[in-house]
Scaffold this motif. Structure first.
Motif, PDB file in Angstrom:
ATOM      1  N   ILE A  75       0.847  -1.194   0.000  1.00 40.93           N
ATOM      2  CA  ILE A  75       0.000   0.000   0.000  1.00 40.93           C
ATOM      3  C   ILE A  75       0.882   1.244   0.000  1.00 40.93           C
ATOM      4  N   ASN A  76       1.891   1.260   0.835  1.00 38.20           N
ATOM      5  CA  ASN A  76       2.968   2.254   0.783  1.00 38.20           C
ATOM      6  C   ASN A  76       4.226   1.596   1.339  1.00 38.20           C
ATOM      7  N   GLU A  77       5.252   2.356   1.592  1.00 42.26           N
ATOM      8  CA  GLU A  77       6.527   1.756   2.004  1.00 42.26           C
ATOM      9  C   GLU A  77       6.461   1.102   3.381  1.00 42.26           C
ATOM     10  N   HIS A  78       5.433   1.425   4.169  1.00 45.38           N
ATOM     11  CA  HIS A  78       5.318   0.860   5.518  1.00 45.38           C
ATOM     12  C   HIS A  78       4.221  -0.197   5.651  1.00 45.38           C
ATOM     13  N   ILE A  79       3.367  -0.308   4.640  1.00 44.44           N
ATOM     14  CA  ILE A  79       2.175  -1.162   4.764  1.00 44.44           C
ATOM     15  C   ILE A  79       2.099  -2.130   3.585  1.00 44.44           C
ATOM     16  N   ARG A  80       1.890  -3.395   3.909  1.00 44.69           N
ATOM     17  CA  ARG A  80       1.601  -4.378   2.865  1.00 44.69           C
ATOM     18  C   ARG A  80       0.645  -5.426   3.427  1.00 44.69           C
ATOM     19  N   TYR A  81       0.022  -6.194   2.538  1.00 43.61           N
ATOM     20  CA  TYR A  81      -0.960  -7.187   2.974  1.00 43.61           C
ATOM     21  C   TYR A  81      -0.942  -8.364   2.005  1.00 43.61           C
TER      22      TYR A  81
END
Length: 456
Positions: free
Chosen positions: A153-159
């Motif tokens: 989703i951004n450099e700090h968030i993924r799923y």
């Protein structure tokens, strides 16, 4: 952004089994996990008409665990109120979601039209919660994703989405926020299922959101097909019709499979079996298109479908309801909240030779729950109908993991989560899982309240 500033708001399925919505705010993003309708009790259904506790415009993305109405049915309203981000899930889930949302909108429009025509609603005029036009505005936001692949989703968030049984396309979601992993269980399937594969299990969860629909119960040890055989033969001895309110996604297909097997082996009488659910027919097409998601081959799907007669038009529904010969009818919806099963109820609830067979979880406030608890009359479409038909129930057909299954699903976690939230359950189920988790794993957990906000 510091990890301690992660905010979680329980917008649904907190203290109740419906309306799943969990808003996660972190690293400048608002992520909504599931977007379900409240069902069952009137005070819960009224929540669907109230504005969300957060502005839909501010939500960046929706991640769906699966497509059941209590997990995806609020999407058209979210879009109506200003959401313009993407709605992400597996391809089968989004295919099923399109079917369910269109069906839901159509039923709501028809119910409102009927209420206005016969003037049995106190609302003047009665209106649908949403209609087909709102659904059409929602579908372009769907973005299918693959299983087991991390999406940034951004450099700090993924799923990522992981296989979860329960229904075709269903997953649990792993959401990484910085160095922390949040796991949202969705609805967990069963280890042994005639149609679906066993659910995967998470290995790491700093924060765990776990459903407890059957958190205080165990499924019968007897295979469901054996129980179904005994019950059908007992009901057939009365020479009456059997009506089965059924969830159109997975439960209807499972029943078709079991009846196909019982007929092939001559274990039940050779009487006609009908499936009357437009949505159920469409879901069968999803099964045909996604054979890697379930155990049936294309040929087996076709043979199963040829065994069961599928009703198409409303005229056919009315004609079948008036046919007094013994038969089995599988019809939506699973909790008898609406749909074509009500037409059969109007005809057969007062028939002492008929049987109403309940085959899944019945939420508080639904007609199915009322029948299960011995109601002597049922209100439908503004009128009361006396209940004389035999009411039967088979628990072994549920697509939810039971208490042992839920504990087993958590068994691969390498360490105790920092926080565990028990969600998607009535009070008894949540308390039952909380106690079992403490006894067997030594883990404490928390049962959140609706709209509660926690900073972790």
């Amino acid at each position: 952004m510091n990890y301690n500033k992660i905010e979680i708001q329980f917008l649904g399925a907190a203290g109740t089994v419906t309306g799943s919505k969990y808003l996660v705010t972190a690293f400048g993003k608002k992520i909504l996990i599931d977007c379900g309708l409240f069902q069952g009790l009137k005070e819960l259904r009224k929540l669907n008409w109230q504005p969300l506790a957060v502005s839909a415009i501010t939500i960046d993305i929706v991640l769906l665990t699966h497509a059941h109405l209590d997990h995806a049915g609020y999407l058209p309203l979210l879009v109506k109120y200003g959401f313009s981000g993407t709605i992400n899930s597996t391809s089968p889930t989004l295919q099923i979601a399109e079917i369910i949302l269109k069906d839901s909108a159509k039923i709501q429009e028809e119910d409102a039209m009927r209420a206005n025509k016969f003037r049995y609603s106190k609302h003047k005029p009665a209106l649908p919660l949403y209609g087909l036009s709102e659904v059409e505005k929602t579908l372009p936001l769907f973005q299918p994703q693959l299983l087991n692949e991390w999406i940034n989703i951004n450099e700090h968030i993924r799923y990522r989405f992981r296989y979860n049984g329960h229904i075709i396309g269903a997953t649990f979601i792993e959401l990484q926020l910085g160095d922390k992993t949040l796991v949202f269980s969705g609805d967990i399937g069963r280890e042994i299922d005639p149609l679906l594969f066993p659910p995967d299990r998470p290995e790491k969860a700093n924060i765990l959101f776990v459903e407890a629909t059957y958190g205080n119960r165990l499924h019968p040890a007897e295979p469901a097909i054996n129980s179904l055989e005994i019950l059908i033969n007992r009901c057939m001895a009365r020479n009456g019709t059997i009506i089965i309110p059924s969830f159109s996604v997975e439960r209807t297909q499972l029943l078709m499979y079991l009846f196909w097997q019982l007929k092939k082996t001559n274990k039940i009488p050779d009487i006609p079996i009908y499936m009357d659910s437009p949505m159920g027919r469409n879901v069968l097409e999803v099964f045909h298109r996604n054979t890697d998601w379930h155990k049936l081959s294309t040929d087996e799907c076709s043979e199963m479908c040829n065994t069961i007669k599928r009703i198409k038009s409303v005229d056919e529904t009315f004609a079948l309801a008036e046919d007094n010969t013994p038969k089995i009818i599988i019809a939506g919806s699973g909790m008898a909240a609406g749909g074509r099963v009500l037409t059969y109820f109007e005809k057969y609830l007062g028939d002492e030779n008929a049987t109403i067979l309940l085959v899944g979880f019945q939420a508080e406030g639904t007609r199915g729950r009322a029948l299960l608890e011995g109601a002597t009359e049922i209100k439908m479409r503004g009128k009361f109908y006396e209940v004389k038909a035999h009411i039967e129930n088979i628990e072994g057909l549920s697509g939810h993991a039971d208490q042992n299954g839920l504990i087993d699903w958590m068994s691969k976690l390498q360490s105790k989560p920092d926080k565990i939230f028990i969600v998607h359950s009535e009070a008894d189920g949540a308390k039952g899982l909380k106690k079992k988790m403490q006894e067997t794993l030594g883990w404490s957990s928390y049962i959140p309240r609706l709209n509660e906000i926690l900073h972790i």
